[in-house]
Design an enzyme around this catalytic site. Sequence first.
Site, mmCIF file in Angstrom:
data_model
loop_
_atom_site.group_PDB
_atom_site.id
_atom_site.type_symbol
_atom_site.label_atom_id
_atom_site.label_comp_id
_atom_site.label_asym_id
_atom_site.label_seq_id
_atom_site.Cartn_x
_atom_site.Cartn_y
_atom_site.Cartn_z
ATOM 1 C CG ASP A 107 39.924 36.812 39.305
ATOM 2 O OD1 ASP A 107 40.799 37.307 38.577
ATOM 3 O OD2 ASP A 107 39.990 36.835 40.550
ATOM 4 C CB SER A 108 43.684 34.354 38.386
ATOM 5 O OG SER A 108 43.686 35.327 39.421
ATOM 6 C CE1 TYR A 150 44.916 32.651 35.043
ATOM 7 C CE2 TYR A 150 43.496 34.559 34.771
ATOM 8 C CZ TYR A 150 43.690 33.199 34.692
ATOM 9 O OH TYR A 150 42.668 32.393 34.265
ATOM 10 C CB CYS A 159 41.149 38.783 35.971
ATOM 11 S SG CYS A 159 42.935 38.581 36.164
ATOM 12 C CG ASN A 160 42.249 45.059 37.412
ATOM 13 O OD1 ASN A 160 42.104 46.189 36.971
ATOM 14 N ND2 ASN A 160 41.476 44.570 38.371
ATOM 15 C CB THR A 161 46.498 39.997 35.466
ATOM 16 O OG1 THR A 161 46.956 40.525 36.709
ATOM 17 C CG2 THR A 161 47.681 39.455 34.683
ATOM 18 C CD GLU A 179 42.771 32.855 45.137
ATOM 19 O OE1 GLU A 179 42.257 31.748 44.870
ATOM 20 O OE2 GLU A 179 42.248 33.940 44.800
ATOM 21 C CB CYS A 227 44.266 43.167 41.996
ATOM 22 S SG CYS A 227 44.092 41.369 42.200
ATOM 23 C CB THR A 228 38.794 41.563 41.001
ATOM 24 O OG1 THR A 228 39.482 40.368 40.596
ATOM 25 C CG2 THR A 228 38.476 42.407 39.773
ATOM 26 C CG HIS A 229 42.406 38.564 44.590
ATOM 27 N ND1 HIS A 229 42.373 38.387 43.227
ATOM 28 C CD2 HIS A 229 42.451 37.315 45.128
ATOM 29 C CE1 HIS A 229 42.406 37.092 42.951
ATOM 30 N NE2 HIS A 229 42.452 36.421 44.084
#
Length: 254
Positions: A9-10, A41, A72-74, A151, A181-183
């Site tokens: 992931d980012s 990202y 990561c969805n992006t 983040e 978003c995985t966050h």
Amino acid sequence: MVSKIGVFDSGIGGLSVLKELIKTFPKNHFIYLSDEGYFPYGTKEREEIIERGERIVSFLKEKKVNLVVVACNTMSSVGLPYLKEKFSIPIVGVIEGAVEKAISTTKNGKIGVISTPLTAKSHIYKERITSLLPEAQVLEIGSQELVNVVEDGIIEENPVFPLAKRVLSPLKDVDTLILGCTHFPPLEEIIRRIIPHVKIVDPGKEITFKLKHLVECNSNLKLEFYTTGDKNSFKRKANIFIDNFNFEVKEIDI
């Protein structure tokens, strides 16, 4: 069959996916890479995101993984088709499972998606959902601010609640909400306070169902962690997703 899985992931958000993978496959070997040196990202150009994806998958391939999960969805929305064509190993994203779950969950056909601005701009969720459920009304909201607070390791109600309430205000009529978003899974309780009636779809949970037929268990759980950012910062923030995180984290430059 798959026995060594790379996840990236980012930033730290992909740990929400890793956590679900560990629950489902508790005797496996996972390598997690956090690309914090290039976070976020969601505000970058498509070409730069694809380049990062190529570098990361190349690194994971050198580590002999035989499956890569793009947590990561992006990256899943922008770079996944290129990565799947470029590399011979299986590469899966987080979008398809979430789309299927949202369609099977909604009662009124009104589905919301909260994500990074770039994922929202791509309209990938709307396109995938309406291709399967043409009458669906899909409202996509991109918020880099909400990604950034997680983040930064901030998930407390204050100051997150006022920000989340503002971001989610257009979604008050949806009955199903995809965490695009995985966050966002650590914010689920706050989201439920703002939209009490909504059914929440977490792509990290859905992807495990997609992988059950591919993954074989080893005898023991093994975890490796890498970051392109600061390892101490990563270890501090990782506790948001993995309780009592005390694993070694290696800094890399790729």
